[in-house]
Structure formats: C-alpha cells, structure tokens
Motif scaffolding. Structure first.
Motif, PDB file in Angstrom:
ATOM      1  N   ILE A 174     141.433 -26.281  23.495  1.00 23.02           N
ATOM      2  CA  ILE A 174     140.192 -26.748  24.124  1.00 23.02           C
ATOM      3  C   ILE A 174     139.668 -25.587  24.957  1.00 23.02           C
ATOM      4  CG2 ILE A 174     139.141 -28.402  25.696  1.00 23.02           C
ATOM      5  CD1 ILE A 174     141.429 -30.327  25.096  1.00 23.02           C
ATOM      6  N   HIS A 175     138.450 -25.129  24.678  1.00 19.70           N
ATOM      7  CA  HIS A 175     137.966 -23.881  25.253  1.00 19.70           C
ATOM      8  C   HIS A 175     137.786 -23.951  26.775  1.00 19.70           C
ATOM      9  CE1 HIS A 175     135.655 -20.077  23.807  1.00 19.70           C
ATOM     10  NE2 HIS A 175     136.265 -19.857  24.949  1.00 19.70           N
ATOM     11  N   TRP A 176     137.204 -25.045  27.263  1.00 16.74           N
ATOM     12  CA  TRP A 176     136.991 -25.253  28.701  1.00 16.74           C
ATOM     13  C   TRP A 176     137.208 -26.729  29.017  1.00 16.74           C
ATOM     14  CZ3 TRP A 176     135.749 -21.308  32.135  1.00 16.74           C
ATOM     15  CH2 TRP A 176     135.348 -20.096  31.568  1.00 16.74           C
ATOM     16  N   PRO A 177     137.673 -27.050  30.215  1.00 19.82           N
ATOM     17  CA  PRO A 177     137.851 -28.468  30.552  1.00 19.82           C
ATOM     18  C   PRO A 177     136.542 -29.217  30.762  1.00 19.82           C
ATOM     19  CG  PRO A 177     138.384 -27.084  32.458  1.00 19.82           C
ATOM     20  CD  PRO A 177     138.184 -26.169  31.280  1.00 19.82           C
ATOM     21  N   THR A 178     135.469 -28.510  31.101  1.00 20.55           N
ATOM     22  CA  THR A 178     134.169 -29.114  31.440  1.00 20.55           C
ATOM     23  C   THR A 178     134.367 -30.421  32.213  1.00 20.55           C
ATOM     24  OG1 THR A 178     133.914 -30.279  29.312  1.00 20.55           O
ATOM     25  CG2 THR A 178     133.032 -28.067  29.459  1.00 20.55           C
ATOM     26  N   PRO A 179     134.877 -30.323  33.437  1.00 21.60           N
ATOM     27  CA  PRO A 179     135.274 -31.531  34.180  1.00 21.60           C
ATOM     28  C   PRO A 179     134.145 -32.529  34.405  1.00 21.60           C
ATOM     29  CG  PRO A 179     135.355 -29.556  35.580  1.00 21.60           C
ATOM     30  CD  PRO A 179     135.186 -29.093  34.182  1.00 21.60           C
TER      31      PRO A 179
END
Length: 278
Positions: free
Chosen positions: A109-114
C-alpha cells in the motif's frame, strides 16, 4: 550476470535482495532500458508502483532480460485512489496486467492516506491476494507507527516490509526500532536524499575519500550496515553500475558515528500523517 547482492529473509521466509533498483520518476519508455541495464549489472530486485506509470516498461525489461522470473524480485504498489477492499483487488489486477506477470513478489500500500480511513480494508485485500498465492509477500509504504499498530491489531498478517523515506538526514530511529520489534523489514526510499545536497556534505565526502569510493556508495553502504533494504534510482548506466558496487568494503565505527550525527529529521517528501492526495 549473476547477482552479488545478499538477501534478507522476510517475516514469512521469503528472500528479498537487500539492494534493489527503483524506477520512481522514470518515464515508461525509459524504464525498459534502465531496468535492463540494472538487471545486466546484477540487480535482482526492481521496485515500481502504479502511480509511476512505468509498470509496462518495467515488465518488458523483466521479460526480455533472459533472467529466470523466479530470480527477479518485483515490487509494485497500490496507489491512493485504489484504497478499499474491492478497488484494491481491481487495482492489483491492473498492475499485474501492465507488468505482464503471473504474480508479484511484494505488493505494498503506497500511502496510508489516513483521511480516507480505508487502509485496514485495503490491507485485507492484500491479505486475500497473499492467501491466493498471487503475491509472495505483502507490506506497506510510508506507514507511521500508529498506522502499523492498527494493522497489526486488526489483521492477522504482519506486514513484511515498510518502505519509508530514509537517509542520513532522516534516519527514522523510532520507525526502525518498531519495525525490528515486529519483524518488519525497513526499506529506504530516497536513500541518497533529494538532489545533490546530501552527497556534498563534508562528512560524507571525507569518508568517501578515505575509502576511495563515491559519496553515493558510502551512503548506500551505511544503509546496508544498518540492515535497511535500499532501492537507489538512476537512469545513468555508470551510476546504476556504481550503486551496486558496495559489497566489497566496510564502514568502520568512526564512519558510522559520523553519518549518524547527520540526522536532522528532515523530510524531502510528503508527511504520511497528512498526505491524502490521489
């Protein structure tokens, strides 16, 4: 050409080369040539991502290399727009088709993008891919300790890798410690920093002169001795070859201490706690 890169053993027993080749910001039409040069130079790990737009060129180079598929470790990553269980499965299918492969060795997963709050559901899709044998290992990229802790609490498969920005100006001590405690391999992106600044730091230059090496080789050797997985990127054939010539010398205690003193906790990329683009 055979590889001189030693493997690390991931937490599921899969072997991953400790030094690989990254293709961030490499256009698709250049990626095939750059990856081909890397494979000819002895690299056996290639790191791409959906958002890089060069999975097709990367896959063509792997197919044309003459190196057996099982000897090449291919990583790709799910972009932020693909978060969510069903969307993640579709995004993986698209990446696999572009790569022209039957499986991927590591899917991140490239970024968690919370702000989306979908990374747990997304990770469950990766667990499905792993259970189905379509990926040999799964992990994350740019996940902070709080994101990792939640994954470990809510899902059964501990990520094999966390790929984070890491270089002498951002040494990520707390993240590396947490990774070590939980059997997660630390992989460094932007391992040489951004631009030439880090490679012109007097302490790095002095160590390079001492060993008769380039500043980039010194920084890569530092990563390796810390135990990091590292993926330097270049499209220049001479630099691609130079970056893998780091297994025949060792930094001493004084060298390591001098580099350790360079930490400034300074990012060159986005902050994972607030990055929600895409």
């Amino acid at each position: 050409m055979s590889s001189k890169v030693p493997p690390i053993i991931l937490n599921n027993g899969v072997e991953m080369p400790q030094l690989g080749f990254g293709v961030w910001q490499v256009p698709d039409d250049e990626a095939q040539r750059a990856v081909a040069t890397a494979l000819e130079s002895g690299y056996r790990s290639i790191d791409t991502a959906a958002v890089y737009g060069n999975e097709e060129g990367t896959g063509r180079a792997v197919a044309a290399s003459g190196v057996p598929r099982e000897d090449i470790f291919v990583t790709t990553k799910l972009w932020n727009s693909g978060h969510g269980y069903d969307k993640a499965l579709r995004a993986f299918d698209a990446s696999l088709a572009k790569l022209g492969l039957d499986y991927v060795d590591l899917y991140l997963i490239h970024w968690p993008t919370p702000a989306r709050d979908l990374y747990v559901d997304t990770y469950k899709a990766l667990e499905k891919l792993y259970a189905d044998g379509r990926v040999r290992a799964i992990g994350v990229s740019n996940f902070e300790t709080e994101h990792l802790r939640r994954l470990i609490d809510e899902t059964p498969v501990v990520p094999a890798v966390d790929q984070i920005e890491l270089h002498p100006h951002l040494q990520q001590h707390a993240a590396r410690e947490y990774h070590a405690e939980h059997g997660i391999a630390t992989e460094a992106w932007s391992p040489l920093g951004s631009g030439k600044g880090l490679l012109e730091v007097p302490a790095i230059v002095a160590i390079a002169q001492k060993h008769g090496r380039s500043p980039a080789q010194i920084v890569l050797r530092w990563h390796l001795q810390l135990g990091n997985v590292v993926i330097p990127k270049s499209v220049t054939p001479s630099r691609i070859k130079e970056n893998i010539e780091v297994f025949d010398f060792t930094l001493d205690i004084e060298d390591l201490a001098a580099i350790s003193a360079l930490n400034e906790d300074r990012r060159t990329g986005p902050d994972p706690a607030t990055f929600n683009a895409g």
